[in-house]
Write a protein that holds these residues in place. Structure first.
Motif, short mmCIF file in Angstrom:
data_model
loop_
_atom_site.label_atom_id
_atom_site.label_comp_id
_atom_site.label_asym_id
_atom_site.label_seq_id
_atom_site.Cartn_x
_atom_site.Cartn_y
_atom_site.Cartn_z
N ILE A 93 0.87 -1.24 0.06
CA ILE A 93 0.08 -0.02 -0.03
C ILE A 93 0.86 1.32 0.04
N ALA A 94 0.64 2.20 -0.70
CA ALA A 94 1.44 3.58 -1.01
C ALA A 94 0.47 4.68 -1.09
N GLY A 95 0.69 5.49 -0.17
CA GLY A 95 -0.04 6.72 -0.38
C GLY A 95 -1.20 7.00 0.95
N ALA A 96 -1.40 5.95 1.62
CA ALA A 96 -2.27 5.87 2.52
C ALA A 96 -1.99 6.66 3.73
N PHE A 97 -0.47 6.74 4.10
CA PHE A 97 0.08 7.36 5.11
C PHE A 97 -0.10 8.68 4.89
N ASP A 98 0.13 9.23 3.75
CA ASP A 98 -0.18 10.82 3.43
C ASP A 98 -1.62 11.03 3.71
N ALA A 99 -2.62 10.20 3.38
CA ALA A 99 -4.02 10.45 3.20
C ALA A 99 -4.54 10.52 4.79
N TRP A 100 -4.17 9.51 5.37
CA TRP A 100 -4.89 9.50 6.57
C TRP A 100 -3.77 8.73 7.68
N ASN A 101 -2.87 9.33 8.40
CA ASN A 101 -1.76 8.65 9.53
C ASN A 101 -2.36 8.51 10.71
N ARG A 102 -1.71 8.08 11.42
CA ARG A 102 -1.64 8.02 13.22
C ARG A 102 -1.52 9.56 13.63
N HIS A 103 -0.93 10.44 13.01
CA HIS A 103 -0.66 11.62 13.59
C HIS A 103 -1.63 12.71 13.10
N THR A 104 -2.70 12.33 12.02
CA THR A 104 -3.65 13.33 11.55
C THR A 104 -5.12 12.95 12.14
N THR A 105 -5.83 13.87 12.25
CA THR A 105 -7.12 13.49 12.87
C THR A 105 -8.17 13.12 11.73
N ILE A 106 -8.06 13.78 10.64
CA ILE A 106 -9.18 13.65 9.77
C ILE A 106 -8.36 13.35 8.41
N PRO A 107 -8.96 12.59 7.25
CA PRO A 107 -8.22 12.25 6.23
C PRO A 107 -7.94 13.61 5.16
N ARG A 108 -7.09 13.24 4.41
CA ARG A 108 -6.85 14.54 3.57
C ARG A 108 -6.98 13.85 2.10
N PRO A 109 -8.03 14.42 1.42
CA PRO A 109 -8.34 13.69 0.00
C PRO A 109 -7.30 14.27 -1.14
N SER A 110 -7.36 13.50 -1.98
CA SER A 110 -6.63 13.98 -3.31
C SER A 110 -7.58 13.48 -4.44
#
Length: 222
Positions: free
Chosen positions: A152-169
């Protein structure tokens, strides 16, 4: 999709599948490859890197059959999330690949299921593939079924354990950092690991997952 029992269960899984497909395709520019590598029937252990809470859904999108998921026992007590993951076939286990996790996986495999395991044991803190937990070695050496590596690639940038809400693209906008790719590799026969020591087996499986992560990274929309 072959091995989730019951009409209601299949309908609910299928509905979740197509909702996820739409959400990830249009919201995160999801791309996947290698789904034909998953055995169509019989037991299979699917192993993937763990970047995000999205990962079970992403692997489910990339596999053409119903998966059994493992989830921490504490997640089943979370309102809404608990009933949701239980309804989708998740099995409660303690953190990591402890004895209860190994027993749960072997039980489902003995019934011909395809089971998803994250052998890192937890979500990555950095986005990089972490060392695999020793428990996965005990599990793999007891298997008599193929092991399917997934990256899996990109999911860390989309919503990792350090962020509260997802960041879509979104698909209809220029690609951002959180576009997602998933690559499913060719199944590894169980016999490959029967004679290997623990460290050699962990190193080989880590390399196989890393190879798929690299393919998933190259697949992402730029």
């Amino acid at each position: 999709m072959h091995d989730r029992p019951g009409l209601i269960g299949r309908m609910w899984y299928d509905a979740a599948y197509w909702a996820s497909w739409g959400g990830f395709t249009f919201g995160f520019s999801y791309r996947g490859t290698g789904r034909w590598n998953v055995p169509k029937r019989g037991p299979a252990l699917v192993v993937a890197n763990h970047q995000s809470m999205f990962d079970p859904m992403l692997v489910g999108l990339s596999c053409p059959r119903y998966l059994t998921f493992l989830a921490r026992k504490t997640l089943f007590d979370v309102p809404l999330l608990g009933p949701l993951i239980r309804s989708l076939g998740s099995v409660p286990i303690d953190r990591g690949m402890a004895k209860d996790g190994i027993r749960a996986v072997l039980d489902r495999l003995s019934h011909g299921r395809a089971v998803l395991v994250f052998p890192e044991g937890e979500r990555t803190f950095s986005g990089d593939l972490q060392p695999l937990k020793p428990g996965i070695a005990l599990l793999v050496q007891r298997l008599n079924c193929p092991v399917v590596p997934v990256g899996i690639a990109g999911a860390f940038d989309a919503w990792n354990r350090h962020t509260t809400i997802p960041r879509p693209s979104p698909l209809f906008l220029p690609p951002g950092a959180s576009t997602i790719g998933v690559s499913v590799g060719e199944p590894i026969p169980a016999s490959r690991y029967k004679e290997l020591g623990r460290d050699a087996m962990l190193a080989d499986l880590h390399a196989e997952i890393a190879r798929q992560v690299a393919k998933a990274e190259a697949l992402r929309r730029r």
